[in-house]
Design an enzyme around this catalytic site. Structure first.
Site, PDB file in Angstrom:
ATOM      1  N   ASN A 129       0.796  -1.157   0.113  1.00 13.32           N
ATOM      2  CA  ASN A 129       0.220  -0.081  -0.247  1.00 13.32           C
ATOM      3  C   ASN A 129       1.128   1.517   0.285  1.00 13.32           C
ATOM      4  O   ASN A 129       1.668   1.758   1.287  1.00 13.32           O
ATOM      5  CB  ASN A 129      -1.194  -0.059   1.375  1.00 13.32           C
ATOM      6  CG  ASN A 129      -1.764   1.036   1.126  1.00 13.32           C
ATOM      7  OD1 ASN A 129      -1.674   1.825   0.476  1.00 13.32           O
ATOM      8  ND2 ASN A 129      -2.691   0.895   2.134  1.00 13.32           N
ATOM      9  N   ASP A 188      -3.636  -2.332   8.948  1.00  7.76           N
ATOM     10  CA  ASP A 188      -4.906  -3.923   8.386  1.00  7.76           C
ATOM     11  C   ASP A 188      -5.932  -3.921   7.995  1.00  7.76           C
ATOM     12  O   ASP A 188      -6.400  -4.648   8.111  1.00  7.76           O
ATOM     13  CB  ASP A 188      -5.730  -4.094  10.137  1.00  7.76           C
ATOM     14  CG  ASP A 188      -4.898  -4.100  11.295  1.00  7.76           C
ATOM     15  OD1 ASP A 188      -3.423  -5.068  10.986  1.00  7.76           O
ATOM     16  OD2 ASP A 188      -4.149  -3.168  12.182  1.00  7.76           O
ATOM     17  N   GLU A 193      -9.115  -6.719   3.353  1.00  5.61           N
ATOM     18  CA  GLU A 193      -9.671  -6.864   1.818  1.00  5.61           C
ATOM     19  C   GLU A 193      -8.859  -7.765   1.015  1.00  5.61           C
ATOM     20  O   GLU A 193      -9.705  -8.379   0.089  1.00  5.61           O
ATOM     21  CB  GLU A 193      -9.304  -5.449   0.378  1.00  5.61           C
ATOM     22  CG  GLU A 193      -9.345  -4.157   2.054  1.00  5.61           C
ATOM     23  CD  GLU A 193      -9.004  -3.175   0.111  1.00  5.61           C
ATOM     24  OE1 GLU A 193      -8.518  -3.687  -0.962  1.00  5.61           O
ATOM     25  OE2 GLU A 193      -9.350  -1.611   0.651  1.00  5.61           O
ATOM     26  N   GLY A 469     -11.183  -2.528  12.155  1.00  2.00           N
ATOM     27  CA  GLY A 469     -10.785  -1.117  11.824  1.00  2.00           C
ATOM     28  C   GLY A 469     -11.251   0.056  10.651  1.00  2.00           C
ATOM     29  O   GLY A 469     -10.845   0.827  10.669  1.00  2.00           O
TER      30      GLY A 469
END
Length: 502
Positions: A129, A188, A193, A469
Site C-alpha cells: 500500500n 490492517d 480486503e 478498523g
C-alpha cells in the site's frame, strides 16, 4: 573419526579436536578450516574461530549454500532490540581436505534445524500500500523486507495497490496454486480486503484454506502483526513470515442488509469505534489520537443504546480462563504445528458434507441480520451501552491487549460490553488497565465467548461501526464465527503473541 573433547551438553564449549581429512567431526561439527568450525548447538549455530565464538540462533538462519570450494550461510542479524538485517558468514573450502558430501549433509541438517516444520522457499504475493505508514511502506519494503526474502530464497511477486478495494480485486483474481502466502505491506485494512477477495472466489473455501494471509507492518494500525509475530518492525516481521508455520484462523461472517463480508480482527460499536474512526482527521497525532478521542467521549459520558442478542458459548471469567488454559495445553499434545493443524477437528456446522459445497464459504447457520432471530436468541435492550467490542485476536494495537483470552481457532469471538454511565475515573482506569494487562479482570468489564450475535443500534441517526478498523454503514448487523475458515502464519501455530489469561 576423531572424538570431540567437549561436554555434550555445552554447545558453546571450545572443541579441541584432532581433525581428520574429511573435515567432519562427530555428528554436529564441520571444521571449515584449521582455525574455524561450525557446530549445530541446541538452539543455535556455533561459529568458532581462532579468537572469537558467536552463536547464531537457528531461527535467524535464512539459508545456506555450498559448492566444492566454499560455504555461505546467510542470517538475520539483530541491529536493535526490534530490527534485523541480512548478514552472512563465508568460508573457502579445500576439496582435498573436506568431502563435499560431508558439507552437503551438514547444510541439510542446518536447514532442518533452521526451519523445523516451517515451509522453505515460500512463494509470496506481496501487496504494497503506497499510502501506508505515511507513504513510507514502499521504502520499508525495499530497505527492510525484500533483502530478507531474497536471502531466504523466496519467490516473490510484488504489486502496489492503487485504490481502496484494489486488494479485493487482486485476491479475487489470484491463482491460488501459484502462491503460498499473500503478504500485505500495510496496516490492517489490506489484509481485510485480501480475506474478502479470497471469499469472493468461486472456490472461496479452498482459497481461504490454501493461501496464508499475513501482514508486514507498514501502517498506522498493525494489529495482525502484533498478534501473529509480536512485532511492528517490518524487518522482524519478514523474518517471522519466513519462519512462520501455517495456522488455521477463525473468520467471522458479518451481514448488513443483504451484504456478507468477512472479518478477521474485530467489530466495534460505541466508544472504541468512535475513538478510532471519529479521529481520522487527527491522524498526525499517531496513537495519541485514540486516547484523545476516548477522553473527550468519557467526559461527556456518551452512551450508545442498542438492542443486542447473543449466542453465548462460555460465560464467566473463570470458565473462560479454564477454556484458554485447556487450549494452551494442547501444545504438549501436538508440539509440531503442522501435525496440529490436521489434528484439529472443526465443528460440524463449519464443514460441508459434499466436496462441491466445501469449496464455497460455509452456510450461515444463524442466517443473516434480515432473517428472524435464531432459535434460542433473545433481543435484550441495552439502554446505557458504552462499549460493544468483539475480538477475534488479542491485540488491537501495540500494548492494547483488549482480548487476552482470544485464540486463533477456537471458533469463538470474545465479546466485551461495558456500561457507558460508569464514573469518569473508572473509565480512565479501564483505559489504563489495558496497557497494564489488567483489563480482563476489571469488574466493570463483562466478557463472554460467543459464536454469534446481532446488534441493532437505536436512538441515533448516524454513528460509527468498525469492522477490522474500517467504517461500515451505521445499521444493524449480525456476526457468526467460523472455526479455522482462514489460514495465516504464526510463530507457534496455536496461540497469539500476547499475554493470555491466567
Amino acid at each position: 573419526m576423531s572424538a570431540v573433547n567437549v561436554a555434550d551438553d555445552d554447545p558453546f564449549a571450545d572443541p579441541v579436536v584432532e581433525q581428520d581429512q574429511q573435515g567432519f567431526v562427530g555428528d554436529s561439527t564441520l571444521a571449515v578450516s584449521r582455525n574455524a568450525s561450525l557446530t549445530l548447538g541446541t538452539d543455535a549455530l556455533i561459529v568458532l574461530e581462532s579468537t572469537t565464538t558467536r552463536a547464531i540462533p537457528f531461527y535467524n538462519v535464512l539459508w545456506a549454500d555450498f559448492t566444492k570450494v566454499d560455504i555461505t550461510i546467510q542470517y538475520a542479524k539483530p541491529t536493535s532490540k526490534s530490527d534485523v538485517r541480512v548478514a552472512y558468514i563465508h568460508y573457502d573450502l579445500s576439496p582435498d581436505q573436506i568431502d563435499p558430501a560431508v558439507v552437503k549433509a551438514f547444510v541439510s541438517r542446518l536447514l532442518d534445524r533452521a526451519y523445523g516444520s516451517a515451509q522453505r522457499l515460500k512463494r509470496i504475493k506481496v501487496l504494497v500500500n503506497p499510502y501506508g505508514g505515511a507513504g513510507k511502506a514502499a521504502k520499508w519494503y525495499n530497505r527492510d523486507i525484500e533483502p530478507i526474502f531474497a536471502a531466504a530464497r523466496c519467490e516473490v511477486d510484488v504489486e502496489k495497490t492503487q485504490y481502496m478495494g484494489h486488494a479485493v480485486e487482486i485476491a479475487r483474481a489470484l491463482d491460488i496454486d501459484s502462491y503460498d502466502v499473500i503478504a500485505s505491506c500495510s496496516g490492517d485494512g489490506v489484509p481485510h480486503e485480501v480475506f474478502n477477495g479470497l471469499a469472493a472466489k468461486p472456490d472461496a473455501g479452498k482459497a481461504l484454506r490454501t493461501l496464508a494471509v499475513v501482514q508486514l507492518p507498514c501502517g498506522t494500525g498493525n494489529a495482525m502483526s502484533w498478534n501473529l509475530f509480536g512485532t511492528d518492525s517490518p524487518s522482524m516481521a519478514a523474518l517471522c513470515l519466513i519462519k512462520g508455520v501455517r495456522t488455521p484462523l477463525d473468520l467471522v461472517s458479518v451481514t448488513q442488509g443483504s451484504k456478507r463480508t468477512l472479518s478477521f480482527l474485530s467489530q466495534a460499536v460505541g466508544i472504541v469505534a468512535e475513538s478510532d474512526l471519529g479521529t481520522e482527521h487527527i491522524r498526525w497525532m499517531g496513537d495519541a489520537r485514540f486516547t484523545y478521542g476516548f477522553l473527550t467521549r468519557i467526559l461527556r459520558k456518551t452512551i450508545y443504546p442498542a438492542d443486542i442478542a447473543v449466542k453465548v458459548e462460555i460465560s464467566g471469567k473463570a470458565e473462560i480462563k479454564n477454556h484458554y488454559k485447556k487450549e494452551s495445553q494442547l501444545k504438549s499434545e501436538n508440539t509440531d504445528a503442522t501435525t496440529r493443524q490436521v489434528s484439529i477437528s472443526l465443528p460440524s456446522a463449519d464443514i460441508e458434507s459434499d466436496n462441491t459445497a466445501a469449496e464455497n464459504l460455509p452456510k450461515l447457520k444463524y442466517g443473516t441480520v434480515e432473517a428472524p432471530l435464531p432459535d434460542g436468541w433473545e433481543l435484550i435492550p441495552y439502554e446505557n451501552l458504552g462499549n460493544f467490542y468483539s475480538g477475534n485476536m488479542a491485540y488491537m494495537a501495540k500494548d492494547a491487549n483488549f482480548f487476552p483470552a482470544a485464540l486463533p481457532h477456537d471458533g469463538l469471538m470474545d465479546l466485551v460490553t461495558i456500561d457507558g454511565d460508569v464514573p469518569i475515573m473508572t473509565s480512565i482506569k479501564l483505559l489504563m488497565s489495558v496497557e497494564k494487562g489488567k483489563f480482563f479482570d476489571m469488574p466493570e468489564v463483562r466478557i463472554r465467548k460467543v459464536s454469534g450475535y446481532r446488534i441493532i443500534p437505536k436512538n441515533q441517526t448516524d454513528g460509527y461501526i468498525s469492522i477490522d478498523g474500517e467504517r461500515v454503514p451505521f445499521e444493524p448487523f449480525q456476526c457468526e464465527a467460523h472455526r479455522g475458515l482462514g489460514t495465516t502464519l504464526s510463530k507457534n501455530g496455536y496461540l497469539y503473541e500476547a499475554k493470555g489469561v491466567a
